[in-house]
Design a protein around this motif. Structure first.
Motif, short mmCIF file in Angstrom:
data_model
loop_
_atom_site.label_atom_id
_atom_site.label_comp_id
_atom_site.label_asym_id
_atom_site.label_seq_id
_atom_site.Cartn_x
_atom_site.Cartn_y
_atom_site.Cartn_z
N TYR A 9 0.85 -1.77 0.05
CA TYR A 9 -0.06 0.02 -0.12
C TYR A 9 0.89 0.79 -0.19
CZ TYR A 9 -3.13 -3.54 1.09
OH TYR A 9 -4.51 -4.37 1.23
N TRP A 10 2.42 1.23 0.34
CA TRP A 10 2.95 2.02 0.45
C TRP A 10 3.38 2.10 -0.80
CZ3 TRP A 10 5.60 0.51 5.63
CH2 TRP A 10 4.94 0.73 6.82
N ILE A 11 3.62 1.99 -1.42
CA ILE A 11 4.32 1.30 -2.67
C ILE A 11 3.60 1.80 -3.14
CG2 ILE A 11 5.36 1.14 -4.53
CD1 ILE A 11 7.27 0.58 -3.12
N ILE A 13 0.93 4.49 -2.76
CA ILE A 13 0.93 5.15 -2.28
C ILE A 13 1.99 6.35 -2.69
CG2 ILE A 13 1.00 7.24 -0.50
CD1 ILE A 13 -0.52 5.18 0.84
N ALA A 14 2.44 6.50 -3.04
CA ALA A 14 4.80 6.63 -3.91
C ALA A 14 4.39 6.23 -5.28
CB ALA A 14 5.56 5.82 -3.77
N LEU A 15 3.23 5.79 -5.92
CA LEU A 15 3.50 5.31 -7.72
C LEU A 15 2.71 6.35 -8.04
CD1 LEU A 15 3.38 2.46 -7.89
CD2 LEU A 15 4.65 3.76 -9.44
N MET A 17 1.58 9.68 -6.12
CA MET A 17 2.13 11.09 -5.66
C MET A 17 3.68 10.79 -6.63
SD MET A 17 0.74 12.43 -3.55
CE MET A 17 -0.56 11.01 -3.48
N ILE A 18 3.73 10.28 -7.41
CA ILE A 18 4.86 9.95 -8.66
C ILE A 18 3.93 11.04 -9.40
CG2 ILE A 18 6.71 8.99 -10.34
CD1 ILE A 18 7.65 7.89 -7.80
N PHE A 46 -2.67 -1.01 -5.79
CA PHE A 46 -3.96 -0.94 -4.57
C PHE A 46 -5.31 -2.29 -4.76
CE2 PHE A 46 -7.75 1.10 -2.19
CZ PHE A 46 -6.57 0.66 -0.61
#
Lengths: 118, 348
Positions: A9-11, A13-15, A17-18, A46
């Motif tokens: 899930y953090w990845i 969010i990173a993607l 946001m990119i 997700f």
């Protein structure tokens, strides 16, 4: 909570946001559309991550298997991918028309030209 | 741990996209990004999704990106503004809020997560008895959530119409008499390719004379078409179905157009036919629903289509998957032909 835990899930969010960053900070319209594509794929990651069941196999019923991956996210995302490329085609078509009308696909140049007209 | 490595590759590719100025490279990176995502879907057990992503995200989207670069005649972004402070602040704040939101989510792969205890067990336990289709994704897609899929098929139809409205008129490729022109060797006069050297999918002026590409491509087209039919017909038993089959079917035509030129491909699949089939698929889908109503059931209830409810379900699923396949294939081909058929010389 053992390692993968919430990592997926953090990845996501990173993607996301990119993708978001590309959409709001870059001026080139084609690049914006591909940024939007990254944003979209992050949502797919997700959903599919949520559908994963530890030790589950692909959701095709066969004797000898008891644990299956959740089929619902697959259904939702499968159609979303095809719809995504169809809408992307419309977006790119709009960019081509914008290039025809303004001679540029950089949003600040377009804004300047529009200012001249109005 | 394959999962984590694939996710890291995706993050690296996405970051690369922020930095890259060459738009051709942006399109290529986007293709790599999609292909990595497709591998990730396989690892996560969503094989139908992987199938779709590989054909759509890595295939069609890349071709469309290249086509629009050729049409907008841009190779480079005007400037790099990689570091944009207000945007960075917005992104970091939003990201932090979202990460805070994940903290009480169930762990990855937890079989007791709410998503796995609501309606999914019913599909897994009863769908075979109720629909006779072993691929749960297909039975949920086509039967349990048939309304949803009808809506999505309509969106694809609408997008096809939208592209036709935006780019279909005006600057058409000259399609005087493709057969004669092609038979006569160099008689076909393609619009001179844009001098900036970006790939022009519709322009095969170069590719037509490359024998290895041409023969190899020719050999590939029949297996691709056959595979599309297999994917369509086998969607109930294994990964596959109308969405994937439609895209694969269209990709055979796109390959043909890349090798032999858009006019030749258009002679095989004329625009008027494609416009008809674009609507036909949605009509088949909606028509199956109406047939159900006329036979005394609810809209998109396939159980009444045959004497045995399970046979009715199977019949309904096969028919609507066919409708989906026809619309998706027509939409992808229409979009490609419209993009590739534009003459970049006339853009100005």
């Amino acid at each position: 909570m053992d390692f993968p835990g919430l990592f997926n899930y953090w990845i996501v969010i990173a993607l996301m946001m990119i993708g978001f960053y590309i959409v709001i900070s870059q001026g080139n319209l084609v690049k914006k559309i591909f940024g939007l594509n990254i944003f979209q794929v992050s949502v797919f990651v997700f959903y599919i991550s949520m559908g994963k069941v530890e030790g589950g196999t692909a959701p095709i019923l066969a004797p000898g298997f008891a644990t299956y991956t959740n089929p619902i996210p697959s259904v939702l995302i499968l159609t979303a991918i095809v719809v995504g490329v169809a809408t992307m085609a419309v977006g790119l078509a709009l960019v081509v028309r914008i290039r025809d009308a303004f001679g540029s696909i950089e949003d600040d140049e377009i804004a300047k030209l529009e200012g001249d007209v109005t | 741990m394959i999962n984590i490595s694939l996710l890291m590759i995706m993050v690296a590719t996405a970051l690369g996209l922020v930095w890259l100025r060459n738009l051709l490279a942006v399109v290529m990176f986007s293709g790599i990004f999609s292909l990595t995502a497709a591998s990730l879907w396989v690892v996560l057990g969503a094989v139908d999704v992987a199938f779709t992503e590989a054909s759509v995200g890595a295939g069609i989207a890349t071709v469309l990106g290249l086509a629009s670069l050729a049409l907008t005649r841009t190779e480079h972004e005007k400037r790099t503004r990689v570091f944009h402070l207000p945007a960075l602040i917005v992104v970091l704040v939003t990201g932090a809020a979202l990460i805070y939101g994940t903290l009480d989510m169930p762990g990855w792969g937890d079989p007791d997560a709410p998503i796995h205890t609501h309606v999914a067990p019913r599909y897994i336990e009863d769908s075979l008895a109720e629909t006779g289709v072993p691929n749960i994704v297909t039975s949920v897609l086509a039967s349990y959530r048939g309304f949803d899929t009808l809506g999505e098929t309509t969106v694809i139809f609408t997008a096809g119409v939208g592209v036709l409205v935006l780019l279909g008129r005006g600057r058409r490729y000259p399609v005087a008499n493709p057969r004669v022109a092609a038979g006569g060797g160099p008689g076909r006069a393609p619009a001179a390719p844009g001098s900036e050297g970006a790939a022009v999918p519709g322009d095969s002026g170069e590719m037509r004379f490359k024998a290895i590409l041409r023969v190899g491509g020719k050999l590939l087209i029949p297996p691709i078409l056959l595979f599309a039919f297999y994917t369509q017909a086998h969607g109930e038993l294994g990964p596959g179905g109308g969405f994937q089959a439609g895209v694969i079917f269209a990709s055979a035509f796109i390959l043909y157009a890349l090798l032999f030129g858009v006019p030749m491909a258009r002679a095989v699949a004329p625009a008027s036919v494609l416009r008809g089939t674009l609507a036909l698929g949605v009509l088949i889908y909606a028509g199956v629903g109406i047939a159900g109503v006329l036979l005394g059931g609810n809209y998109l209830d396939y159980s009444v289509l045959a004497h045995d409810p399970v046979h009715g379900q199977e019949l309904g699923i096969i028919l609507i998957e066919l409708g989906v396949g026809i619309t998706v294939a027509s939409a992808m081909m229409t979009v490609f032909f419209v993009f590739a058929g534009q003459d970049p010389q006339q853009v100005d």
